[in-house]
Enzyme design. Structure first.
Site, PDB file in Angstrom:
ATOM      1  N   GLU A  66       0.824  -1.222   0.000  1.00  0.00           N
ATOM      2  CA  GLU A  66       0.000   0.000   0.000  1.00  0.00           C
ATOM      3  C   GLU A  66       0.859   1.274   0.000  1.00  0.00           C
ATOM      4  OE1 GLU A  66      -3.120  -0.751  -0.326  1.00  0.00           O
ATOM      5  OE2 GLU A  66      -2.782  -2.889   0.104  1.00  0.00           O
ATOM      6  N   HIS A 198     -14.889  -5.442  -1.520  1.00  0.00           N
ATOM      7  CA  HIS A 198     -14.227  -4.197  -1.113  1.00  0.00           C
ATOM      8  C   HIS A 198     -15.070  -3.485  -0.049  1.00  0.00           C
ATOM      9  CE1 HIS A 198     -10.751  -1.809  -2.368  1.00  0.00           C
ATOM     10  NE2 HIS A 198     -11.445  -0.728  -2.111  1.00  0.00           N
ATOM     11  N   GLY A 203      -8.127   0.274   3.524  1.00  0.00           N
ATOM     12  CA  GLY A 203      -7.483  -0.848   4.191  1.00  0.00           C
ATOM     13  C   GLY A 203      -7.930  -2.224   3.739  1.00  0.00           C
ATOM     14  N   ASN A 204      -8.664  -2.317   2.621  1.00  0.00           N
ATOM     15  CA  ASN A 204      -9.178  -3.620   2.184  1.00  0.00           C
ATOM     16  C   ASN A 204      -8.062  -4.598   1.831  1.00  0.00           C
ATOM     17  OD1 ASN A 204     -12.304  -3.313   1.930  1.00  0.00           O
ATOM     18  ND2 ASN A 204     -11.464  -1.434   1.038  1.00  0.00           N
ATOM     19  N   GLY A 205      -6.988  -4.096   1.209  1.00  0.00           N
ATOM     20  CA  GLY A 205      -5.896  -4.985   0.846  1.00  0.00           C
ATOM     21  C   GLY A 205      -5.239  -5.599   2.069  1.00  0.00           C
ATOM     22  N   ARG A 206      -4.966  -4.772   3.068  1.00  0.00           N
ATOM     23  CA  ARG A 206      -4.309  -5.269   4.278  1.00  0.00           C
ATOM     24  C   ARG A 206      -5.208  -6.230   5.054  1.00  0.00           C
ATOM     25  NH1 ARG A 206      -2.531   0.460   6.420  1.00  0.00           N
ATOM     26  NH2 ARG A 206      -3.984   1.064   4.781  1.00  0.00           N
ATOM     27  N   ARG A 209      -5.398  -9.570   3.322  1.00  0.00           N
ATOM     28  CA  ARG A 209      -4.226 -10.433   3.510  1.00  0.00           C
ATOM     29  C   ARG A 209      -4.210 -11.024   4.927  1.00  0.00           C
ATOM     30  NH1 ARG A 209      -2.558  -6.432   0.001  1.00  0.00           N
ATOM     31  NH2 ARG A 209      -1.685  -5.036   1.572  1.00  0.00           N
ATOM     32  N   TYR A 241      -2.400  -7.916  -9.339  1.00  0.00           N
ATOM     33  CA  TYR A 241      -3.555  -7.106  -9.713  1.00  0.00           C
ATOM     34  C   TYR A 241      -4.115  -7.517 -11.075  1.00  0.00           C
ATOM     35  CZ  TYR A 241      -2.880  -4.040  -5.711  1.00  0.00           C
ATOM     36  OH  TYR A 241      -2.791  -3.556  -4.428  1.00  0.00           O
TER      37      TYR A 241
END
Length: 364
Positions: A66, A198, A203-206, A209, A241
């Site tokens: 990020e 989403h 903070g969706n990526g973190r 994971r 991605y």
């Protein structure tokens, strides 16, 4: 209101071969290396050391995905000084690390259920916010380089909540339903579904994971959340991605699942090497202390040197319950026999376990 560009599917996706020859071929090394990591992690006497050290590495790598960049040295120092004295990037990393541990604790408290309420709690903790799932419409995902919109997730809060409820049921399905698909294939599907919903404003990526690692623990493939997938994702970010979007555009599930399985295999294998290195270094340091400083050695002091690669007098006082004067004497004696190196940064003096710092930094 914007229209979503991808119809969130029911899980598992219907009419799709999710266990192709390529997927089955990638499953074997992923399971083998995960099993080796699970066994290796048990060889560290104090499991808290492993959780603290490896979750910090996952947090650092995840923040870099990020575009939050910091250094190992700064993070190890930041653990021991007031929050207002550290950089925003280091603060983000440390909050992620604590969120991961927090999610692990909540899952244990809930009999291994991995729920939407836990994910909301992680978001609120990481962002220091009272928000829940997105309410405000207008969220789009853009190409960082061109600014072009590549994906529009669900916009309506009721839809987001419904999709997350369905995902929670898929994650926590009874055994007879879960056994229809390999758990690693399910993890790849879960991660894609979460990122496509989403659900949060940031903070969706973190959080996605964290969800992966906690799911591996939930399924019994790991005892502790010590796999840091984010390093592999960060090193292969364009491909990550591209494949994420290819599922939405083309239904290309197999390449996506293979990518995630390769991420598991590669990171599990490298984590095994790190765990073995830590185990061997702890053993040699323990012997060195017993030989040179038998009156100083204690298991608690040894644990401190590995839980805090940059330790301070205050950390020793807190961890082993000695006076400040005694802690200072211990650290100086450890410096004299070469186990620690003293470094002064501003007003703070740190005693550094340099072999451990080097070991942790080797894979970067």
């Amino acid at each position: 209101m914007l229209s979503p560009t991808y119809a969130i599917p029911a899980l598992p996706p219907a009419g799709v071969d999710l266990e192709t020859v390529e997927v089955l071929r990638a499953l074997a090394p992923a399971h083998r290396h995960l099993a080796e990591l699970k066994g290796s992690a048990r060889s560290i006497p104090n499991q808290g050391i492993l959780v603290d050290t490896l979750t910090l590495q996952e947090a650092k790598a995840s923040a870099e995905v990020e575009s939050y960049f910091t250094t190992q040295d700064e993070l190890f120092q930041a653990e021991l000084i007031p929050a207002e004295s550290i950089s925003p990037a280091a603060r983000e990393v440390l909050r992620y690390r604590e969120a991961l541990k927090r999610g692990f604790g909540r899952m244990q408290d809930q009999q291994d259920l991995l729920t939407s309420s836990t994910l909301i709690d992680l978001f609120q903790y990481m962002k220091n916010s009272a928000e829940s799932f997105r309410h405000a419409p207008g969220t789009v995902l853009k190409n960082d380089r061109t600014g072009k919109v590549v994906f529009v997730p669900p916009q309506d809060n009721a839809q987001i909540t419904r999709h997350m409820g369905d995902l929670e049921q898929f994650i926590n399905a009874p055994d007879e339903r879960r056994l229809a698909l390999d758990p690693l294939v399910r993890m790849a599907i879960i991660h894609h579904q979460f990122e496509s919903i989403h659900p949060f404003s940031d903070g969706n990526g973190r959080i996605g994971r964290i969800l992966c690692v906690l799911y591996l623990v939930k399924e019994g493939l790991l005892d502790l959340p010590v796999l840091y997938l984010s390093r592999y994702i960060n090193r292969n970010k364009p491909e990550y991605y591209r494949l994420l979007q290819a599922v939405r555009d083309e239904g290309a599930w197999s390449p996506w699942i293979v990518f995630m399985l390769q991420a598991i295999a590669v990171t599990a294998e490298s984590t095994v090497r790190l765990v073995h290195g830590m185990r061997d270094l702890m053993a040699s340091t323990k012997q060195h202390m017993r030989d040179e400083l038998p009156s100083v050695y204690s298991q608690d002091l040894l644990n401190n040197l590995f839980r805090h690669p940059y330790t301070r007098i205050e950390a020793v006082v807190n961890d082993i319950g000695v006076s400040r004067q005694t802690a200072s004497k211990y650290l100086k004696q450890l410096q004299e026999i070469g186990i620690l190196t003293a470094q002064t940064r501003g007003k703070n003096t740190y005693f550094v376990n340099e072999p451990l710092v080097q070991l942790i930094s080797e894979g970067e």
